[in-house]
Enzyme design. Structure first.
Site, PDB file in Angstrom:
ATOM      1  N   ASP A 293      37.298 -57.059 -21.518  1.00  0.00           N
ATOM      2  CA  ASP A 293      38.407 -56.103 -21.481  1.00  0.00           C
ATOM      3  C   ASP A 293      39.507 -56.571 -22.428  1.00  0.00           C
ATOM      4  O   ASP A 293      39.618 -57.762 -22.744  1.00  0.00           O
ATOM      5  CB  ASP A 293      38.993 -56.015 -20.060  1.00  0.00           C
ATOM      6  CG  ASP A 293      38.002 -55.444 -19.064  1.00  0.00           C
ATOM      7  OD1 ASP A 293      37.054 -54.760 -19.488  1.00  0.00           O
ATOM      8  OD2 ASP A 293      38.191 -55.701 -17.858  1.00  0.00           O
TER       9      ASP A 293
HETATM   10  N1  URA Z   1      34.751 -58.330 -15.680  1.00  0.00           N
HETATM   11  C1  URA Z   1      35.887 -57.632 -15.874  1.00  0.00           C
HETATM   12  O1  URA Z   1      36.389 -56.983 -14.956  1.00  0.00           O
HETATM   13  N2  URA Z   1      36.447 -57.660 -17.092  1.00  0.00           N
HETATM   14  C2  URA Z   1      35.951 -58.358 -18.123  1.00  0.00           C
HETATM   15  O2  URA Z   1      36.511 -58.355 -19.216  1.00  0.00           O
HETATM   16  C3  URA Z   1      34.771 -59.090 -17.920  1.00  0.00           C
HETATM   17  C4  URA Z   1      34.183 -59.061 -16.677  1.00  0.00           C
END
Ligand code: URA
Length: 236
Positions: free
Chosen positions: A101
């Site tokens: 993310d």
């Molecule tokens: N899980 C998440 O919620 N975000 C990420 O970036 C990676 C794994």
């Protein structure tokens, strides 16, 4: 292999750019000028403007992804992880392995081997990803138990995962899946909250903590072999 294709594959420019350079006499084969883009370079030493162009072949690198950067090829408004790589690597078709993310930091792998990338993120391979999170509260025994039996996320039940406390209001989470917002959704589903998330390992590869945010380095041969093993290449 044709000289123009080789140079382009090593990140020296697009096919037409490298053809121009070859025709302009910037390229030597075994120390002798070669102006033919179609010349076979197999078994020969290629030099471009006095620098040997070594065959990098397949490579893999790790980046310490900073906060606020998208895992995408390009975006008009937001910086992407590709913007943090030198032009030469971008030209060599170096792509991220899966996604983090925008606000997740830490270990992001890149490779120019599409098949390896595909295997590393394929759900059936179960390659483990490990995260550290700052959380709303310290994980409870109940939350830990739900993680180990499989968190129900409504649209699917997550595979069993390992949750443990990593200090006050901090957690260590190991998951074998990589669905959208997986860790944040799993924590929310058990009544906790992810405030900050950092990936510290992907299969056998641990984040090199000496990398500053946004910096990257190539994996060494041992790391690459371990990654291939985790991806199951040796099984096929
Ligand atoms: N899980 C998440 O919620 N975000 C990420 O970036 C990676 C794994």
């Amino acid at each position: 292999m044709r000289l123009d294709r080789y140079l382009s594959a090593q990140g020296c420019g697009s096919r037409s750019e490298v053809r121009d350079r070859i025709r302009a006499g910037e390229v030597l084969l075994d120390g002798k000028s070669c102006r033919d883009p179609a010349a076979d370079m197999t078994g020969h030493t290629v030099t471009l403007r006095g620098q040997e162009v070594k065959d990098r072949g397949v490579f893999c690198l790790m980046m310490n992804k900073p906060d606020g950067v998208l895992t995408a090829a390009r975006d008009e408004r937001c910086p992407t992880v590709m913007d943090l790589l030198p032009e030469k690597l971008r030209r060599m078709k170096c792509m991220p392995v899966g996604r983090l993310d925008k606000d997740t930091t830490g270990l992001l792998l890149f490779t120019n081997d599409g098949q390896l990338a595909h295997r590393l993120i394929a759900p059936k391979r179960h390659v483990e990803k490990v995260y550290l999170a700052r959380t709303g509260h310290t994980p409870t025994a109940d939350e830990i138990a739900v993680f180990s039996s499989g968190v129900d996320l409504g649209d699917f039940v997550a595979l069993p995962a390992r949750l443990s406390a990593a200090g006050e209001c901090a957690a260590r989470i190991a998951v074998c899946e990589g669905k959208f917002h997986q860790v944040k959704r799993m924590m929310a589903a058990v009544g906790n909250e992810v405030i900050e998330l950092k990936r510290i390992a992907f299969g056998p590869i641990a984040l090199d903590e000496s990398l500053a945010p946004g910096a990257f380095r190539f994996l060494d041969d041992g790391e690459l072999a371990a990654l291939r093993e985790a991806a199951g290449r040796s099984e096929e």
